[in-house]
Design an enzyme around this catalytic site. Structure first.
Site, mmCIF file in Angstrom:
data_model
loop_
_atom_site.group_PDB
_atom_site.id
_atom_site.type_symbol
_atom_site.label_atom_id
_atom_site.label_comp_id
_atom_site.label_asym_id
_atom_site.label_seq_id
_atom_site.Cartn_x
_atom_site.Cartn_y
_atom_site.Cartn_z
ATOM 1 N N HIS A 11 0.840 -1.210 0.000
ATOM 2 C CA HIS A 11 0.000 0.000 0.000
ATOM 3 C C HIS A 11 0.874 1.259 0.000
ATOM 4 C CE1 HIS A 11 -2.968 2.957 1.030
ATOM 5 N NE2 HIS A 11 -2.401 3.192 2.199
ATOM 6 N N ARG A 38 6.396 9.507 -6.853
ATOM 7 C CA ARG A 38 7.770 9.628 -7.350
ATOM 8 C C ARG A 38 7.969 9.075 -8.757
ATOM 9 N NH1 ARG A 38 9.571 13.656 -4.139
ATOM 10 N NH2 ARG A 38 9.206 13.172 -1.957
HETATM 11 C C1 LIG Z 1 6.572 16.609 -6.460
HETATM 12 C C2 LIG Z 1 6.817 16.757 -4.984
HETATM 13 C C3 LIG Z 1 7.229 17.975 -4.469
HETATM 14 C C4 LIG Z 1 7.469 18.119 -3.100
HETATM 15 N N1 LIG Z 1 7.902 19.320 -2.604
HETATM 16 C C5 LIG Z 1 8.153 19.458 -1.281
HETATM 17 C C6 LIG Z 1 8.626 20.690 -0.734
HETATM 18 O O1 LIG Z 1 8.814 21.659 -1.438
HETATM 19 N N2 LIG Z 1 8.900 20.750 0.598
HETATM 20 C C7 LIG Z 1 8.680 19.682 1.429
HETATM 21 O O2 LIG Z 1 8.914 19.795 2.637
HETATM 22 N N3 LIG Z 1 8.226 18.507 0.940
HETATM 23 C C8 LIG Z 1 7.963 18.367 -0.369
HETATM 24 N N4 LIG Z 1 7.525 17.166 -0.855
HETATM 25 C C9 LIG Z 1 7.340 16.033 0.078
HETATM 26 C C10 LIG Z 1 5.853 15.785 0.379
HETATM 27 O O3 LIG Z 1 5.275 16.902 1.006
HETATM 28 C C11 LIG Z 1 5.710 14.549 1.293
HETATM 29 O O4 LIG Z 1 6.403 14.776 2.494
HETATM 30 C C12 LIG Z 1 6.269 13.301 0.658
HETATM 31 O O5 LIG Z 1 5.819 13.173 -0.665
HETATM 32 C C13 LIG Z 1 5.840 12.080 1.456
HETATM 33 O O6 LIG Z 1 4.455 11.909 1.291
HETATM 34 P P1 LIG Z 1 3.554 11.326 2.448
HETATM 35 O O7 LIG Z 1 3.668 12.132 3.689
HETATM 36 O O8 LIG Z 1 2.170 11.179 1.873
HETATM 37 O O9 LIG Z 1 4.204 9.869 2.633
HETATM 38 P P2 LIG Z 1 4.343 8.997 3.944
HETATM 39 O O10 LIG Z 1 5.182 9.672 4.954
HETATM 40 O O11 LIG Z 1 4.780 7.622 3.489
HETATM 41 O O12 LIG Z 1 2.895 8.898 4.503
HETATM 42 C C14 LIG Z 1 1.893 8.180 3.799
HETATM 43 C C15 LIG Z 1 0.553 8.635 4.332
HETATM 44 O O13 LIG Z 1 0.470 8.271 5.715
HETATM 45 C C16 LIG Z 1 -0.205 9.303 6.427
HETATM 46 N N5 LIG Z 1 0.720 9.842 7.445
HETATM 47 C C17 LIG Z 1 2.026 9.495 7.638
HETATM 48 N N6 LIG Z 1 2.517 10.163 8.688
HETATM 49 C C18 LIG Z 1 1.537 10.958 9.159
HETATM 50 C C19 LIG Z 1 1.436 11.890 10.195
HETATM 51 N N7 LIG Z 1 2.448 12.141 11.025
HETATM 52 N N8 LIG Z 1 0.255 12.519 10.382
HETATM 53 C C20 LIG Z 1 -0.797 12.283 9.586
HETATM 54 N N9 LIG Z 1 -0.767 11.412 8.567
HETATM 55 C C21 LIG Z 1 0.370 10.751 8.355
HETATM 56 C C22 LIG Z 1 -0.638 10.350 5.410
HETATM 57 O O14 LIG Z 1 -1.918 10.016 4.955
HETATM 58 C C23 LIG Z 1 0.348 10.151 4.296
HETATM 59 O O15 LIG Z 1 -0.115 10.576 3.024
HETATM 60 C C24 LIG Z 1 7.263 17.007 -2.212
HETATM 61 C C25 LIG Z 1 6.833 15.784 -2.755
HETATM 62 C C26 LIG Z 1 6.612 15.655 -4.109
HETATM 63 C C27 LIG Z 1 6.162 14.303 -4.644
#
Ligand SMILES: Cc1cc2nc3c(=O)[nH]c(=O)nc-3n(C[C@H](O)[C@H](O)[C@H](O)COP(=O)(O)OP(=O)(O)OC[C@H]3O[C@@H](n4cnc5c(N)ncnc54)[C@H](O)[C@@H]3O)c2cc1C
Length: 309
Positions: A222, A231
């Site tokens: 998942h 990514r």
């Molecule tokens: C194209 C692109 C540009 C980006 N640009 C930036 C940027 O400029 N600056 C920056 O800082 N980051 C940036 N990011 C990173 C982005 O904000 C996310 O941190 C990263 O993609 C990880 O995603 P995620 O948190 O959904 O994944 P994971 O950490 O794997 O989490 C998966 C899911 O679990 C849940 N989850 C996990 N932890 C928590 C929590 N503590 N609280 C609530 N729910 C949680 C959420 O539903 C989350 O979507 C970018 C990402 C992408 C793909």
């Protein structure tokens, strides 16, 4: 990708070692298990272990006693349904473990995916290799003027030569200084017995972020799909996208039915807002919808147009 003779031997030994198991295996993934798949100039991904196959997702969804498999088309139908309706927990029943070698600046983006288990190579304990990422000419991109996070066109000619000279020269220089501060060779031999040498955990701090690091990365299906959807997407930086692309091929080998459903409903699909959906309905009814009449912002409208192309 620079694997030493010793590392290659270790991989070969692992591959030569046969195990028998009652557990489900994926033959197409077994064919590349442990092998290093090259990514960028010195990086790679390797599958170290995995758990589950397509039938494991079906089995969990049905909470069945046996393998859960009825017929391939029935399994595919159920997996498609689960994917379409974001019924995600059955996908958490499969797991995969990778060994990844990647530049530090890519690792910084990657580590933001918190729902995986990570163990990184320790530069407090070991000396990092003289290996740093240099973009190839066709990826020496210029800054986009319209998107501050994006690229547009290429840096070429003398400017490109100078950029490459700076990237290579700076990395070589900081590595030389790193070795000098350590007072050890890359192989760990003391250079000058009269010097104490700076601690490895401190000497590493002047290395540039294009140096390579390594980690073991374990994730359930998942969260793996969530990682890939972000990514292996055109918005992701090229240098992390190529890792996600290599992992997509691993996914295809491992779980063909889940891969098919993922590429259809998630990777190749699109999420539409209520306003976008309303605009499509009006277009289908023959109306000439514009950004102004759609109720969408300019940015949203451009993204909507890109989806329709
Ligand atoms: C194209 C692109 C540009 C980006 N640009 C930036 C940027 O400029 N600056 C920056 O800082 N980051 C940036 N990011 C990173 C982005 O904000 C996310 O941190 C990263 O993609 C990880 O995603 P995620 O948190 O959904 O994944 P994971 O950490 O794997 O989490 C998966 C899911 O679990 C849940 N989850 C996990 N932890 C928590 C929590 N503590 N609280 C609530 N729910 C949680 C959420 O539903 C989350 O979507 C970018 C990402 C992408 C793909």
């Amino acid at each position: 990708m620079a694997l030493s003779a010793e590392q290659t031997k270790e991989i070969e030994a692992n591959r030569a070692e046969g195990n028998t198991t009652l557990r489900a295996v994926s033959p197409a993934l077994e064919a590349i298990l442990y092998d290093a798949i090259p990514v960028l100039d010195h990086g790679f991904i390797r599958v170290i272990d995995y758990m589950g196959d397509d039938a494991a997702v079906v089995q969990a969804a049905r909470v069945s006693y046996g393998r859960g498999t009825k017929k391939v088309n029935e399994d595919a139908g159920l997996i498609n349904y689960l994917m379409r309706h974001r019924h995600s927990t059955p996908f958490e029943m499969c797991e995969i473990k990778f060994h990844v070698k990647l530049p530090i600046f890519v690792a910084r983006q990657w580590i933001r995916h918190r729902t995986a288990n990570v163990n990184e190579y320790s530069a407090r304990y070991s000396i990092l290799d003289r290996e740093f990422y240099l973009p190839s000419g066709d990826h020496l991109a210029a800054q986009s003027k319209s998107n501050r996070q994006g690229r547009a066109g290429l840096v070429t000619g003398k400017e490109a030569d100078r950029v490459m000279e700076l990237l290579r020269g700076d990395a070589e220089q900081v590595y030389d200084h790193y070795i000098e501060m350590l007072n050890e060779t890359e192989g760990g031999q003391i250079v000058d017995e009269n010097k104490s040498g700076l601690a490895r955990e401190l000497a590493r701090m002047n290395l540039t972020v294009n140096f390579y690091t390594q980690w073991y990365w374990k994730v359930d299906l998942h969260n793996f799909m969530h990682f890939l959807s972000l990514r292996a997407d055109a918005h992701a930086q090229y240098e992390i996208r190529v890792y996600a692309d290599a992992m997509l091929d691993v996914f295809r080998r491992w779980l063909p039915l889940c891969y098919e459903a993922f590429t259809n409903y998630r990777l190749g699909g699109a999420h539409l807002s209520a306003k976008a959906l309303a605009a499509i309905k009006r277009m289908l009814a023959g109306e000439n919808v514009t950004q102004e009449t759609s109720g969408m912002s300019k940015g949203e409208w451009n993204e909507f147009q890109a989806v329709l192309k």
